[in-house]
Design a protein around this motif. Structure first.
Motif, PDB file in Angstrom:
ATOM      1  N   THR A 106       0.832  -1.209   0.000  1.00 17.72           N
ATOM      2  CA  THR A 106       0.000   0.000   0.000  1.00 17.72           C
ATOM      3  C   THR A 106       0.866   1.258   0.000  1.00 17.72           C
ATOM      4  N   LEU A 107       1.818   1.296   0.922  1.00 16.63           N
ATOM      5  CA  LEU A 107       2.648   2.498   1.026  1.00 16.63           C
ATOM      6  C   LEU A 107       3.562   2.667  -0.179  1.00 16.63           C
ATOM      7  N   SER A 108       3.993   1.568  -0.736  1.00 21.51           N
ATOM      8  CA  SER A 108       4.851   1.643  -1.905  1.00 21.51           C
ATOM      9  C   SER A 108       4.096   2.298  -3.061  1.00 21.51           C
ATOM     10  N   LEU A 109       2.846   1.862  -3.235  1.00 22.26           N
ATOM     11  CA  LEU A 109       2.010   2.446  -4.290  1.00 22.26           C
ATOM     12  C   LEU A 109       1.727   3.920  -4.009  1.00 22.26           C
ATOM     13  N   LEU A 110       1.382   4.211  -2.777  1.00 25.26           N
ATOM     14  CA  LEU A 110       1.051   5.593  -2.414  1.00 25.26           C
ATOM     15  C   LEU A 110       2.269   6.502  -2.558  1.00 25.26           C
ATOM     16  N   ARG A 111       3.413   5.998  -2.136  1.00 26.31           N
ATOM     17  CA  ARG A 111       4.644   6.786  -2.206  1.00 26.31           C
ATOM     18  C   ARG A 111       4.981   7.122  -3.665  1.00 26.31           C
ATOM     19  N   ALA A 112       4.880   6.119  -4.534  1.00 30.08           N
ATOM     20  CA  ALA A 112       5.172   6.355  -5.950  1.00 30.08           C
ATOM     21  C   ALA A 112       4.214   7.408  -6.505  1.00 30.08           C
ATOM     22  N   HIS A 113       2.966   7.328  -6.101  1.00 27.34           N
ATOM     23  CA  HIS A 113       1.994   8.312  -6.571  1.00 27.34           C
ATOM     24  C   HIS A 113       2.330   9.715  -6.049  1.00 27.34           C
ATOM     25  N   LEU A 114       2.627   9.810  -4.767  1.00 25.25           N
ATOM     26  CA  LEU A 114       2.881  11.136  -4.183  1.00 25.25           C
ATOM     27  C   LEU A 114       4.149  11.772  -4.757  1.00 25.25           C
ATOM     28  N   LEU A 115       5.117  10.936  -5.127  1.00 25.39           N
ATOM     29  CA  LEU A 115       6.340  11.496  -5.723  1.00 25.39           C
ATOM     30  C   LEU A 115       6.047  12.179  -7.059  1.00 25.39           C
ATOM     31  N   THR A 116       5.021  11.724  -7.762  1.00 23.30           N
ATOM     32  CA  THR A 116       4.660  12.382  -9.037  1.00 23.30           C
ATOM     33  C   THR A 116       4.055  13.763  -8.786  1.00 23.30           C
ATOM     34  N   ARG A 117       3.654  14.044  -7.525  1.00 21.83           N
ATOM     35  CA  ARG A 117       3.072  15.346  -7.216  1.00 21.83           C
ATOM     36  C   ARG A 117       4.138  16.368  -6.777  1.00 21.83           C
ATOM     37  N   GLN A 118       5.393  15.990  -6.999  1.00 22.89           N
ATOM     38  CA  GLN A 118       6.550  16.874  -6.852  1.00 22.89           C
ATOM     39  C   GLN A 118       6.655  17.609  -5.512  1.00 22.89           C
ATOM     40  N   PRO A 119       6.623  16.868  -4.406  1.00 23.78           N
ATOM     41  CA  PRO A 119       6.854  17.512  -3.111  1.00 23.78           C
ATOM     42  C   PRO A 119       8.323  17.913  -2.970  1.00 23.78           C
ATOM     43  N   ALA A 120       8.602  18.875  -2.102  1.00 21.65           N
ATOM     44  CA  ALA A 120      10.013  19.213  -1.808  1.00 21.65           C
ATOM     45  C   ALA A 120      10.664  18.030  -1.108  1.00 21.65           C
ATOM     46  N   SER A 121       9.911  17.390  -0.228  1.00 25.57           N
ATOM     47  CA  SER A 121      10.396  16.173   0.431  1.00 25.57           C
ATOM     48  C   SER A 121       9.199  15.287   0.718  1.00 25.57           C
ATOM     49  N   LEU A 122       9.461  13.988   0.842  1.00 21.31           N
ATOM     50  CA  LEU A 122       8.397  13.042   1.141  1.00 21.31           C
ATOM     51  C   LEU A 122       8.920  12.036   2.154  1.00 21.31           C
ATOM     52  N   ARG A 123       8.341  12.065   3.335  1.00 21.14           N
ATOM     53  CA  ARG A 123       8.726  11.108   4.372  1.00 21.14           C
ATOM     54  C   ARG A 123       7.483  10.380   4.860  1.00 21.14           C
ATOM     55  N   ILE A 124       7.732   9.295   5.574  1.00 17.27           N
ATOM     56  CA  ILE A 124       6.623   8.463   6.051  1.00 17.27           C
ATOM     57  C   ILE A 124       6.747   8.262   7.557  1.00 17.27           C
ATOM     58  N   CYS A 125       5.631   8.444   8.241  1.00 16.83           N
ATOM     59  CA  CYS A 125       5.543   8.150   9.675  1.00 16.83           C
ATOM     60  C   CYS A 125       4.481   7.071   9.866  1.00 16.83           C
ATOM     61  N   ALA A 126       4.908   5.909  10.323  1.00 13.07           N
ATOM     62  CA  ALA A 126       3.971   4.802  10.539  1.00 13.07           C
ATOM     63  C   ALA A 126       3.929   4.467  12.022  1.00 13.07           C
ATOM     64  N   LEU A 127       2.743   4.300  12.559  1.00 15.56           N
ATOM     65  CA  LEU A 127       2.633   3.943  13.972  1.00 15.56           C
ATOM     66  C   LEU A 127       3.162   2.533  14.218  1.00 15.56           C
ATOM     67  N   LEU A 128       2.763   1.597  13.351  1.00 15.38           N
ATOM     68  CA  LEU A 128       3.125   0.190  13.568  1.00 15.38           C
ATOM     69  C   LEU A 128       3.841  -0.363  12.341  1.00 15.38           C
ATOM     70  N   ASP A 129       4.842  -1.177  12.593  1.00 13.60           N
ATOM     71  CA  ASP A 129       5.588  -1.820  11.504  1.00 13.60           C
ATOM     72  C   ASP A 129       5.634  -3.324  11.764  1.00 13.60           C
ATOM     73  N   LYS A 130       4.937  -4.068  10.886  1.00 12.59           N
ATOM     74  CA  LYS A 130       5.004  -5.540  10.971  1.00 12.59           C
ATOM     75  C   LYS A 130       6.121  -5.974  10.042  1.00 12.59           C
ATOM     76  N   VAL A 131       7.326  -5.791  10.493  1.00 11.04           N
ATOM     77  CA  VAL A 131       8.489  -5.887   9.613  1.00 11.04           C
ATOM     78  C   VAL A 131       8.664  -7.293   9.016  1.00 11.04           C
ATOM     79  N   GLU A 132       8.264  -8.318   9.773  1.00  8.22           N
ATOM     80  CA  GLU A 132       8.402  -9.705   9.282  1.00  8.22           C
ATOM     81  C   GLU A 132       7.576  -9.982   8.031  1.00  8.22           C
ATOM     82  N   ARG A 133       6.552  -9.193   7.810  1.00 11.44           N
ATOM     83  CA  ARG A 133       5.616  -9.452   6.714  1.00 11.44           C
ATOM     84  C   ARG A 133       5.995  -8.727   5.422  1.00 11.44           C
ATOM     85  N   ARG A 134       7.064  -7.950   5.461  1.00 10.61           N
ATOM     86  CA  ARG A 134       7.359  -7.077   4.318  1.00 10.61           C
ATOM     87  C   ARG A 134       7.621  -7.867   3.036  1.00 10.61           C
TER      88      ARG A 134
END
Ligand code: IMP
Length: 175
Positions: A106-134
């Motif tokens: 989900t975030l990968s898709l969203l990030r790629a989309h938001l990068l096309t909107r030409q922000p000065a910077s794009l960072r992500i803050c996630a409350l929870l990370d289920k890292v084993e499932r990546r």
């Protein structure tokens, strides 16, 4: 299959303390700037509402919505950006506020989309990370908690739209 709440994974107090820390870190990192908070509906609404009040900076908030099909505990194949941000992000310092990162798709898709909107910077803050499932790598700049591979609900997170109002985060178990 029927489900019921399992054990409490994170108490309301633990969440509140960590959200305050995240807000302080974000405030320090963006000092002197106006921050554009992109809240990903629906699961991030509760997290955003608390986090934004710990960010001592000028902020602008907009909402987008991502829909992954299915109401089960296993994220299914199709992910759709069902509501884009409505405000321009060109030249803005954009911080995506996300509830949980599981496969990362989900975030990968969203990030790629938001990068096309030409922000000065794009960072992500996630409350929870289920890292084993990546499955798809996605850069996370701020993470509240790394959690084990279990389905969780509460503090905005749902199962079939239920449990979002729990003030704590609990596991869900099949019965
Ligand atoms: P992804 O697998 O990283 O693409 O995660 C997709 C979405 O699945 C997240 O944004 C959540 O809405 C949902 N999700 C993943 N794991 C959980 C969970 O444990 N509880 C509730 N929702 C979840």
């Amino acid at each position: 299959m029927r489900h019921e709440l399992g054990r409490t994974l994170l108490t309301a107090e633990q969440i509140a303390a960590r959200v305050a820390e995240l807000g302080a870190a974000i405030t320090a990192d963006y000092r002197g700037k106006t921050l554009f908070l992109a809240c990903v509906l629906r699961g991030s609404a509760v997290f955003w509402a608390d986090l934004c009040r710990h960010i001592a900076l000028p902020t602008v908030t907009d909402f987008c919505a991502v829909h992954s099909y299915g109401d089960g505990t296993d994220p299914s194949g199709v992910i759709l950006l069902s509501q884009d941000l409505t405000l321009p992000t060109t030249g803005r310092e954009v911080l995506v506020v996300e509830d949980i990162v599981d496969t990362g798709r989900t975030l990968s898709l969203l990030r790629a989309h938001l990068l096309t909107r030409q922000p000065a910077s794009l960072r992500i803050c996630a409350l929870l990370d289920k890292v084993e499932r990546r499955q798809v790598p996605v850069p996370l700049d701020y993470v509240g908690f790394t959690i084990p591979n279990e389905f969780v609900v509460g503090y905005g997170l749902d199962f079939a739209q239920e449990y979002r109002n729990l003030p704590y985060i609990a596991t869900l178990k099949a019965i």
